[in-house]
Design a protein around this motif. Sequence first.
Motif, PDB file in Angstrom:
ATOM      1  N   ASP A 159      -9.903   6.838   0.594  1.00  0.00           N
ATOM      2  CA  ASP A 159      -9.893   5.779  -0.406  1.00  0.00           C
ATOM      3  C   ASP A 159      -9.252   6.227  -1.711  1.00  0.00           C
ATOM      4  O   ASP A 159      -8.924   5.413  -2.561  1.00  0.00           O
TER       5      ASP A 159
ATOM      6  N   ARG B  19      -6.377   3.373   3.378  1.00  0.00           N
ATOM      7  CA  ARG B  19      -6.420   2.711   2.076  1.00  0.00           C
ATOM      8  C   ARG B  19      -5.545   1.446   2.079  1.00  0.00           C
ATOM      9  O   ARG B  19      -5.947   0.407   1.588  1.00  0.00           O
ATOM     10  N   TYR B  20      -4.350   1.565   2.593  1.00  0.00           N
ATOM     11  CA  TYR B  20      -3.498   0.397   2.820  1.00  0.00           C
ATOM     12  C   TYR B  20      -3.185   0.349   4.311  1.00  0.00           C
ATOM     13  O   TYR B  20      -2.232   0.987   4.768  1.00  0.00           O
TER      14      TYR B  20
ATOM     15  N   ASP C 287      -5.421  -6.541   0.033  1.00  0.00           N
ATOM     16  CA  ASP C 287      -4.932  -5.636  -1.001  1.00  0.00           C
ATOM     17  C   ASP C 287      -3.856  -6.350  -1.807  1.00  0.00           C
ATOM     18  O   ASP C 287      -2.837  -6.766  -1.269  1.00  0.00           O
ATOM     19  N   VAL C 288      -4.099  -6.500  -3.092  1.00  0.00           N
ATOM     20  CA  VAL C 288      -3.085  -7.077  -3.978  1.00  0.00           C
ATOM     21  C   VAL C 288      -2.846  -6.052  -5.077  1.00  0.00           C
ATOM     22  O   VAL C 288      -3.699  -5.860  -5.941  1.00  0.00           O
ATOM     23  N   GLY C 289      -1.708  -5.370  -4.994  1.00  0.00           N
ATOM     24  CA  GLY C 289      -1.536  -4.214  -5.849  1.00  0.00           C
ATOM     25  C   GLY C 289      -2.663  -3.251  -5.517  1.00  0.00           C
ATOM     26  O   GLY C 289      -2.993  -3.025  -4.357  1.00  0.00           O
ATOM     27  N   GLN C 290      -3.294  -2.706  -6.540  1.00  0.00           N
ATOM     28  CA  GLN C 290      -4.421  -1.801  -6.277  1.00  0.00           C
ATOM     29  C   GLN C 290      -5.734  -2.552  -6.106  1.00  0.00           C
ATOM     30  O   GLN C 290      -6.753  -1.957  -5.771  1.00  0.00           O
ATOM     31  N   TRP C 291      -5.699  -3.864  -6.359  1.00  0.00           N
ATOM     32  CA  TRP C 291      -6.942  -4.636  -6.328  1.00  0.00           C
ATOM     33  C   TRP C 291      -7.360  -4.996  -4.917  1.00  0.00           C
ATOM     34  O   TRP C 291      -6.532  -5.248  -4.054  1.00  0.00           O
ATOM     35  N   LYS C 292      -8.669  -5.055  -4.743  1.00  0.00           N
ATOM     36  CA  LYS C 292      -9.237  -5.640  -3.533  1.00  0.00           C
ATOM     37  C   LYS C 292      -9.638  -7.061  -3.900  1.00  0.00           C
ATOM     38  O   LYS C 292     -10.547  -7.255  -4.726  1.00  0.00           O
TER      39      LYS C 292
ATOM     40  N   ASP D 261      -4.992   5.935  -3.334  1.00  0.00           N
ATOM     41  CA  ASP D 261      -4.607   5.150  -4.494  1.00  0.00           C
ATOM     42  C   ASP D 261      -5.916   4.520  -4.977  1.00  0.00           C
ATOM     43  O   ASP D 261      -6.691   4.055  -4.162  1.00  0.00           O
ATOM     44  N   PRO D 262      -6.161   4.514  -6.270  1.00  0.00           N
ATOM     45  CA  PRO D 262      -7.441   3.961  -6.728  1.00  0.00           C
ATOM     46  C   PRO D 262      -7.579   2.511  -6.262  1.00  0.00           C
ATOM     47  O   PRO D 262      -6.630   1.744  -6.356  1.00  0.00           O
ATOM     48  N   ALA D 263      -8.730   2.166  -5.734  1.00  0.00           N
ATOM     49  CA  ALA D 263      -8.990   0.773  -5.390  1.00  0.00           C
ATOM     50  C   ALA D 263      -9.651   0.132  -6.605  1.00  0.00           C
ATOM     51  O   ALA D 263     -10.688   0.622  -7.079  1.00  0.00           O
ATOM     52  N   ARG D 264      -9.061  -0.911  -7.134  1.00  0.00           N
ATOM     53  CA  ARG D 264      -9.656  -1.581  -8.292  1.00  0.00           C
ATOM     54  C   ARG D 264     -10.531  -2.722  -7.775  1.00  0.00           C
ATOM     55  O   ARG D 264     -10.105  -3.533  -6.952  1.00  0.00           O
TER      56      ARG D 264
END
Lengths: 417, 1020
Positions: free
Chosen positions: B620, A167-168, B643-648, B623-626
Amino acid sequence: MARYSIWSLARNALSHHQHWPRQWRSPEPKRHYDVIIVGGGGHGLATAYYLAKEHDITNVAVLEKGWLGGGNTGRNTTIVRSNYLWDESAALYELSLKLWEGLSKDLNYNVMLSQRGVLNLAHSLGDVRAGRRRAEANRLNGIDSVWLEPAGVKKIVSIINTSSTLRYPILGSTWQPRGGVARHDAVAWGYARAADARGVDIIQNCEVTGLCRDTAGRITGVETTRGPIAAGKVGIVAAGHTSVLAAMADIRLPIQSHPLQALVSEPIKRVLDCVVMSGAIHVYVSQSDKGELVIGAGIDGYNSYAQRGSFHVLEHQTAALVELFPIFARLRMMRTWGGIVDTCPDASPILSRTPVPGLYINGGWGTGGFKATPGSGFVFAHTIARDEPHPVNAPFSLDRFVTGALIDEHGAAAVAH
Amino acid sequence: MSDRTQDYRLPAGGLIDRTRRIRFRFNHEWMDGHPGDTLASALLANGIHLVGRSMKYHRPRGILAAGAEDPGALIQRRVTGEPARTDPNWRATQTALVDGLEAESVNVWPSVERDLGAVMGALSPVMGAGFYYKIMQGSRFMWQRVYEPLIRKAAGFGTCPDLPDPDRYEQRHVHCDVLVVGGGPAGLAAARAAARSGARVILADEDERFGGSLLARPRTVEGHAGPEWVASVKAMLKANPEVRLLPRTTVFGYYDGNYLMALERVTDHVSLAEAPAGAPRQRLWHIRAKRVVLATGAHERPLVFGDNDRPGIMLAGAAQEYLHRWAVLPGRDVVVFTTNDRAYEAALDLHTAGATIHAIVDARAEPGPALPAAARAAGIRVVTGYVVAGTTGKTHITGASINKLQADGRAQPHCLETIPCDLLLVSGGLSPVVHLFSQSGGKLRYDTDRLAFVPDRAVQAQASVGACAGTFDLAGCLAEGAAAGAEAARLAGFDPGRGAGEAPACDSEPALGSDSPLWQVRYAKGTEFDWGKPFVDLQNDTTAHDIQQAAREGFESVEHVKRYTLTGFGTDQGKTANINGLGVLAEALGRPMGEAGTTTFRPPYTPVTFAAMAGRDRGDHLDPARLTAIHDRHVAMGAEFEDVGQWKRPWYYPRAGESLHEAVARECQAVREGVGILDASTLGKIDIQGPDAAEFLNRVYTNAWKKLAVGRVRYGLMCREDGMVFDDGTTARIAEDRFLMTTTTGGAAAVMDHLEDYLQTEWPDLRVRLTSVTEQWSTVGIAGPKAGILMARLASGQDLSPESFPFMSWRPAIVAGLHARVFRISFTGELQYEVNVPWHQGGALWDAILRVGVDLGVTPYGTETMHVLRAEKGFIIVGQETDGCQTPLDLGMDWIVSKQKPDFIGKRSLSRSDTARPDRRQLVGLMPKDKRRVVPEGSQIVEPGASRGPKPVPMLGFVTSAYWSPALESGFALALVAGGRARLGVTVSVALPSGEVPAVICDPVMFDKEGARRDGLPAA
């Protein structure tokens, strides 16, 4: 102090270990001490030890409300490293690491320092910038820290998930080979034994309930559950309750106290040989010499003095763990516990004189105090003995919250995205 | 193939399914068991006691108990053909027998029978408590390079799987009125009484079967044999729709607010073929209960004497359970060593089943009235006032030596005789399972009559009943359970009805004499070390001698002793060891038992699988991917994401064969020369409404807000109380009492928290409401000299030209047929429009822009290009140019800090002495002398040559951003440099590991300093 060695061990084995001396005495408190250290954890005991060793001040008592080493010294995940961003922190933690490297010999007690290396993973471009910046600052400060690309991480820990599907994903890491872990209890016991041998009275089950001052405001001693004890100087080294004790002298500290939890897995055969930390997905892990995976993460959100935390915090860190190490998924959590950490606004400690003459404070270490134990005791002993800070802890004074000269390690740990 | 034929299985009886055989492997042998067996019962049925080896000395370890408390019978669990499904450290006593089970002893080499690790036993004289602290301290090198690796190699029991786990786990949250933990007689009675009221009841038991002690001892309840009564109560509960039965579910943690955690083993007890399709392997339950009834039972204590650890030594109650529940005779020649009457019953039952009881050795001078008499009547030799002082045997017990107790309570130096046996039953009394009670915050009390720590005062909505409360007789358990169940239902608001709390009747049990405390067998002076090791913790090899040594060395606190000797630190967490350990310590210190309390009972009660704790938060879902509404367009265009915060966020859009560098150069050029578009939907958006909205903004931003006209937009900088920059963004006045604030992408949630915190705690008088609308608006930025042309096409008939639509204003418009808010702001320095449309129309807007802009060469650009373009203009990114240590002044943004406003967050701090220092690190530009160089971000800046000098090297600052600029045709950087603004034109060095890179300090604005391009280029 009867020295420990392979020969003393063999000799005692012949007599079925019947003749080992006490590692420290259990004295009744005297009526007066030159210095009283409030708090019998690693930092307090180290302070007492260095007061005696470096400053020849031996009429010292360490007062502990429970059992020595029973606070955060005995509850942390035992990580030792010095790869801090700012010069001030780097100097303090590197002084500590150098002392760690000679500590077993100095104390004649094997504190099991194990310099197996520490990885601090980066999971975003922001992490990468911060990691490189820290590694470079470390390098110029003479600290053995380097930046690794993901392939380099994989080379050190083959079982880690460097796949881009994470995920990261792991985008790199800092690596400090001299970092590692140590046996936390042994640190408290080793310092206790060595301090006791130099004449320090370690008094357990003795809770400080008040601080006494004369009309000029100078500290004169402490009230305890075992009666009043006079002292020329008093050092507060009571992580988790720093602000409670400071309030006894009407000092208000910029400290927030939070639970911090940790857990261990069942002991398994050797599978992980270094310390892996991920600030971004919130988990850190190492494997103890007993085979347990020792796992920690961030603090609980709410302020508390209860040494217990919330289960969902453990769930989050475990989820992060099994994503980083998919082969750990079927392993099991064997034991969890919590401690209370005192956090400062800039994530750096307070090692300082106070507005009350004769009163000194060592606290606010947040989640990372264990690694600093020797250095903290060393400079705090200096501060008490000379009534002025050692150059290394001068920046960690209380007045920095007035002047604004903060040593903000948050930015280094987690840059906003 | 093995010739083992379940020789120790009785021809009849037991709760096993004899119609079916299960084939399983233990080490090298295949053998049979039956459904209903545990691995332990099946091994015992086949005559196998030796299961594992201990941690330190590699002593042979057998099966001591029948449940969770067993310390030594650990195995590596494998499944035929499923290499990824292997589990270390499973307890044989809790491992269900399934087809394909392959169990292996752990921590042994080459085999459990002949384990070379046992040579450690020869070193045991020196390996007393804490020996490792006393040696190997002289040389860091020898410790770290030689000794520690050896220790690490030897440590640990089972092995970690080397493949990822293919199984699935899930979690459930559930509320109930009454949670009953433990399905023995007390728990069943409680659940039944509570369920009658209509309350929602959950009954959980770690075992596969409900029944607890009723499965282990022959008893009659309400006229039925124990297992039949259990079945009838279970059937009644099962028929009640408000009752949830959770067998194989261990409640392992008790948290604040009657919040309990439980682990259900859903399919571990069946083979893969038998597992229901789609079922998870394990399920973690989060249970919130109004009332909790703890009926967790008790653990029998072993006895501490010389060589008390050999396989074939078993708790008396466990042997009784193996006999009744699994029809297994754990031995044929039996000696019993006890301090209480209960073990006599076990002896009688084994006697009846055909075993020869050679002796019952009772440390008490006066056993109770009934059972000892019955034993004697059955012809069993009963020896009172004696102890078992030692044992013989290697991998299995062969004899028990019995010694008379002297008047001083110590065993005589010489033994009366050594009785040959293949099974030694031990019983030192019962310890209530107070783990959950203790975790709940309840205090324990040492009961000197029952010789046990019992619950004293509950601090949560909870009651302890039955054996876990120190009530060991069946009638008492049933009575307490029924009463507590009814009371719990009543307290939860239900009417249990008359008689619900009445005790179920049971046939009377034999009268018991009183137990006698025997924490260890004490030997005549001078003979303490003649009888082998008296183990307290069988897993960690802690002996009574270790504890005594610890006490001598000054470790007086129970927590110290635990840590110094490792008592109770094993995978069993000392369930059979801790209380004996406390007793040994109390005697060593000459204190009364119980005075020093217990060590802390920490969760979990038994180990919990990591994957179950993670549940579905895997992959995935970690953490929720926004994703923005335009995300699939980015994917289709081949974007690489950041990845910026939770955002793609799209990072860049490489065309075939393009590198990051090439793609970014192309995208930059498109924006500077044509038109580019950016998905800016991720920026945080907060709708701020209320009469005091302007006043509120005036306090949270450093600049003035009150006079901002409706329709206008302003850039704002937010500080924390310490005066350090916290976030930035533009805010538009939508109406007199309404603003739309934008924040950084990663900072949105923190800003919202920050604002709410101030509104709710500092300025509750302000009439302002905040609503996050980040995901209500899709935003596309259109930037470049040709943006105006594109906009005109998109909003035909509306004049959005720069001349009539000034910079830093917004207006509603119809864009591509969509109702939109258009903002004239710019983060690139070019003419730029930001078009906001309702979230779900983002894709349509994006498509329309690309369609109408085809001939203009409209080019999507990602965050990397955005970063380059803004850096050329010297615009900061919070979190990149800042790390929480920069004031607006440090960033050269004093123009945005109001001198007139009476206050704003952080104002006071800006005048602090350190914050006002002139030599603080300030934002500057940095041009490498070699234009081709792009220095790594994060590099440190030093005086030229300094990095070759001694460490620590003084550092002037560091590189915050560095890129290749196609417009400048040069590498360039932004940096924070001490006193930097006063050093423009000065050459410094960027210190790299490979050497220094000279660079000149310059103004951070490097492109279009005059801002001429903001309104578009003059028509060519």
